[in-house]
Design an enzyme around this catalytic site. Structure first.
Site, PDB file in Angstrom:
ATOM      1  N   LYS A 163       0.867  -1.176   0.000  1.00  0.00           N
ATOM      2  CA  LYS A 163       0.000   0.000   0.000  1.00  0.00           C
ATOM      3  C   LYS A 163       0.903   1.225   0.000  1.00  0.00           C
ATOM      4  O   LYS A 163       1.864   1.281   0.785  1.00  0.00           O
ATOM      5  CB  LYS A 163      -0.864   0.006   1.262  1.00  0.00           C
ATOM      6  CG  LYS A 163      -1.870  -1.116   1.299  1.00  0.00           C
ATOM      7  CD  LYS A 163      -2.982  -0.796   0.340  1.00  0.00           C
ATOM      8  CE  LYS A 163      -4.095  -1.808   0.411  1.00  0.00           C
ATOM      9  NZ  LYS A 163      -5.154  -1.512  -0.560  1.00  0.00           N
ATOM     10  N   ASP A 239      -8.980  -0.477 -10.013  1.00  0.00           N
ATOM     11  CA  ASP A 239      -9.793  -1.200  -9.027  1.00  0.00           C
ATOM     12  C   ASP A 239     -11.074  -0.376  -8.812  1.00  0.00           C
ATOM     13  O   ASP A 239     -12.101  -0.623  -9.465  1.00  0.00           O
ATOM     14  CB  ASP A 239      -8.969  -1.356  -7.732  1.00  0.00           C
ATOM     15  CG  ASP A 239      -9.756  -1.880  -6.538  1.00  0.00           C
ATOM     16  OD1 ASP A 239     -10.905  -2.310  -6.727  1.00  0.00           O
ATOM     17  OD2 ASP A 239      -9.241  -1.871  -5.400  1.00  0.00           O
ATOM     18  N   LYS A 263     -13.143  -7.492  -8.207  1.00  0.00           N
ATOM     19  CA  LYS A 263     -13.689  -7.740  -6.860  1.00  0.00           C
ATOM     20  C   LYS A 263     -15.184  -7.876  -7.029  1.00  0.00           C
ATOM     21  O   LYS A 263     -15.856  -6.912  -7.439  1.00  0.00           O
ATOM     22  CB  LYS A 263     -13.428  -6.537  -5.945  1.00  0.00           C
ATOM     23  CG  LYS A 263     -12.021  -6.421  -5.404  1.00  0.00           C
ATOM     24  CD  LYS A 263     -11.929  -5.178  -4.525  1.00  0.00           C
ATOM     25  CE  LYS A 263     -10.517  -4.986  -4.003  1.00  0.00           C
ATOM     26  NZ  LYS A 263     -10.322  -3.606  -3.515  1.00  0.00           N
TER      27      LYS A 263
HETATM   28  O1  NPG Z   1      -5.950  -9.451   1.286  1.00  0.00           O
HETATM   29  O2  NPG Z   1      -8.103  -9.249   1.461  1.00  0.00           O
HETATM   30  C1  NPG Z   1      -6.969  -8.770   1.354  1.00  0.00           C
HETATM   31  C2  NPG Z   1      -6.831  -7.259   1.344  1.00  0.00           C
HETATM   32  C3  NPG Z   1      -6.298  -6.718   0.087  1.00  0.00           C
HETATM   33  O3  NPG Z   1      -5.435  -4.535   0.195  1.00  0.00           O
HETATM   34  C4  NPG Z   1      -6.411  -5.235   0.076  1.00  0.00           C
HETATM   35  N1  NPG Z   1      -7.627  -4.731  -0.036  1.00  0.00           N
HETATM   36  O4  NPG Z   1      -7.933  -1.549  -1.484  1.00  0.00           O
HETATM   37  O5  NPG Z   1      -7.811  -3.508  -2.352  1.00  0.00           O
HETATM   38  C5  NPG Z   1      -7.902  -2.760  -1.371  1.00  0.00           C
HETATM   39  C6  NPG Z   1      -7.923  -3.346   0.021  1.00  0.00           C
HETATM   40  C7  NPG Z   1      -9.243  -3.209   0.737  1.00  0.00           C
HETATM   41  C8  NPG Z   1      -9.448  -3.893   1.893  1.00  0.00           C
HETATM   42  C9  NPG Z   1     -10.234  -2.424   0.273  1.00  0.00           C
HETATM   43  C10 NPG Z   1     -10.669  -3.808   2.577  1.00  0.00           C
HETATM   44  C11 NPG Z   1     -11.443  -2.324   0.954  1.00  0.00           C
HETATM   45  C12 NPG Z   1     -11.647  -3.021   2.092  1.00  0.00           C
END
Ligand code: NPG
Length: 368
Positions: A163, A239, A263
């Site tokens: 991140k 995304d 997603k």
């Molecule tokens: O491994 O499930 C996982 C998390 C991966 O970083 C991740 N998710 O922005 O993609 C994203 C983030 C996220 C997590 C976004 C929770 C929204 C909710």
């Protein structure tokens, strides 16, 4: 599938360690679970919205309201519903993709369980294991980040996603690249934290041989992403910007991205997720399965999705112990760098009622 009862349960799972993104820090994962029962079958779904509207406009209190006051009553008013009809049935209601996805997932689970078919088979996936990546949150220091990454690598994760945000980007990426070596798969995710004015700065990421940079700019800024993509050697992945298969086609045709994060929650369900996969595949654009800190319910479905042929890059589908001490299903385990895909009927996981009850902070039940 006839549905007689619908139950919503809000669960709160403590995280093994805090997860920090450019939106803030989470200490727990809160998720709405949907449970349907009919005369022949039952099914579970999971809503991936968070506690606050930080990743997208959706959040759990709103998802709860829209599910209990509008979506569930509409579903129960039908004599019976097929998973393939859920999106159309709910289409008069704008937005709320994550709440819609949760309901569709539960119907899919129930329907496939009754038919003795796995979600993987239904979606058209193949293979019994998936080699995932791990998403690593922002840390207080770069030293801490390097240590966390080294630990995940030792556990067997073959791809690392960092991140990033303004002030936490070039140096951490450089240090992690040095730690991992040139051949390791490394990518970054900005969750919309930059602006067009940062193009020159972001171009410095090209020095680190990244697989991709994910969602650097605002979700509506497709033209900004197209401009950035022309400037960067690093592939741009979207995304938050991609909300449907049609939207994916538009973004790709504008040159706004050359990779897509799929997603199901963001897209309104696993059927639209498959449609995005199909659209990207027909355009030669690789996809990968994003993660939203799902419980074992959503994780099971993501593993099935990630076995479709267009998922050529590792997804954010870590083992359960990366996030939770206790889950609502048996844990998913990383062995030799991969996780087994559930292949039983429906989602292929058993939901532990006792764990759901222990972790529950709110529940609601209704009958037809
Ligand atoms: O491994 O499930 C996982 C998390 C991966 O970083 C991740 N998710 O922005 O993609 C994203 C983030 C996220 C997590 C976004 C929770 C929204 C909710």
């Amino acid at each position: 599938m006839r549905i007689d009862t619908v139950e919503l349960v809000l669960v709160e799972l403590p995280l093994v360690r805090p997860f920090r993104t450019s939106h803030g820090t989470d200490l727990t994962r809160e998720a709405i679970l949907v449970h349907l029962e009919g005369p022949d079958s039952e099914g579970w779904g999971e809503c991936v919205a968070g506690r606050a509207p930080l990743y997208s406009p959706e959040f759990n209190a709103a998802a709860w309201t829209v599910l209990s006051e509008l979506f569930v009553p509409r579903l129960l008013a039908t004599g019976g519903v097929a998973a393939e009809d859920v999106a159309r049935l709910l289409s008069p209601f704008k937005g709320h993709a994550m709440a819609k996805a949760a309901l569709e997932m539960a119907v899919l689970d129930a329907e496939l369980t009754a038919a003795g078919r796995s979600l993987q088979e239904y979606l058209g996936g193949a293979g019994d294991r998936v080699a995932p990546g791990v998403a690593v949150g922002i840390t207080d220091t770069v030293e801490e980040l390097v240590a966390v990454v080294a630990r995940y690598r030792a556990e067997g994760y073959g791809r690392v996603k960092l991140k990033i945000e303004p002030g936490f980007d070039l140096e951490p990426v450089m240090r992690v690249r040095a730690e991992l070596g040139d051949d390791a798969m490394l990518q970054v995710d900005a969750n919309t934290a930059y602006s067009r004015a940062d193009a020159e700065h972001l171009a410095r990421l090209d020095a680190f041989g990244l697989l991709l940079v994910e969602q650097p700019l605002g979700e509506e800024d497709l033209l900004g992403h197209a401009e950035l993509a022309r400037r960067l050697a690093t592939p741009v992945c979207l995304d938050e910007s991609i909300l449907s298969a049609g939207g994916a086609r538009v973004a790709i045709s504008l040159g706004a991205c050359s990779v897509v994060n799929v997603k199901a929650g963001r897209l309104g369900g696993y059927l639209e997720a498959k449609a995005v996969h199909d659209a990207c595949r027909s355009l030669g654009v690789p996809v990968w399965c994003g993660g939203m800190l799902e419980t074992g319910i959503g994780r099971a479905a993501n593993l099935a999705l990630a076995t479709l042929p267009g998922f050529t890059l590792p997804g954010d589908i870590s083992a359960t112990n990366r996030y939770f001490h206790e889950d609502v299903t048996d844990p998913f385990v990383l062995e030799d760098g991969s996780i087994a895909v559930p292949r039983g009927p429906g989602l292929g996981v058993e939901v532990h009622r006792r764990a759901v009850e222990r972790l529950s902070t709110r529940s609601w039940r209704t009958r037809r």
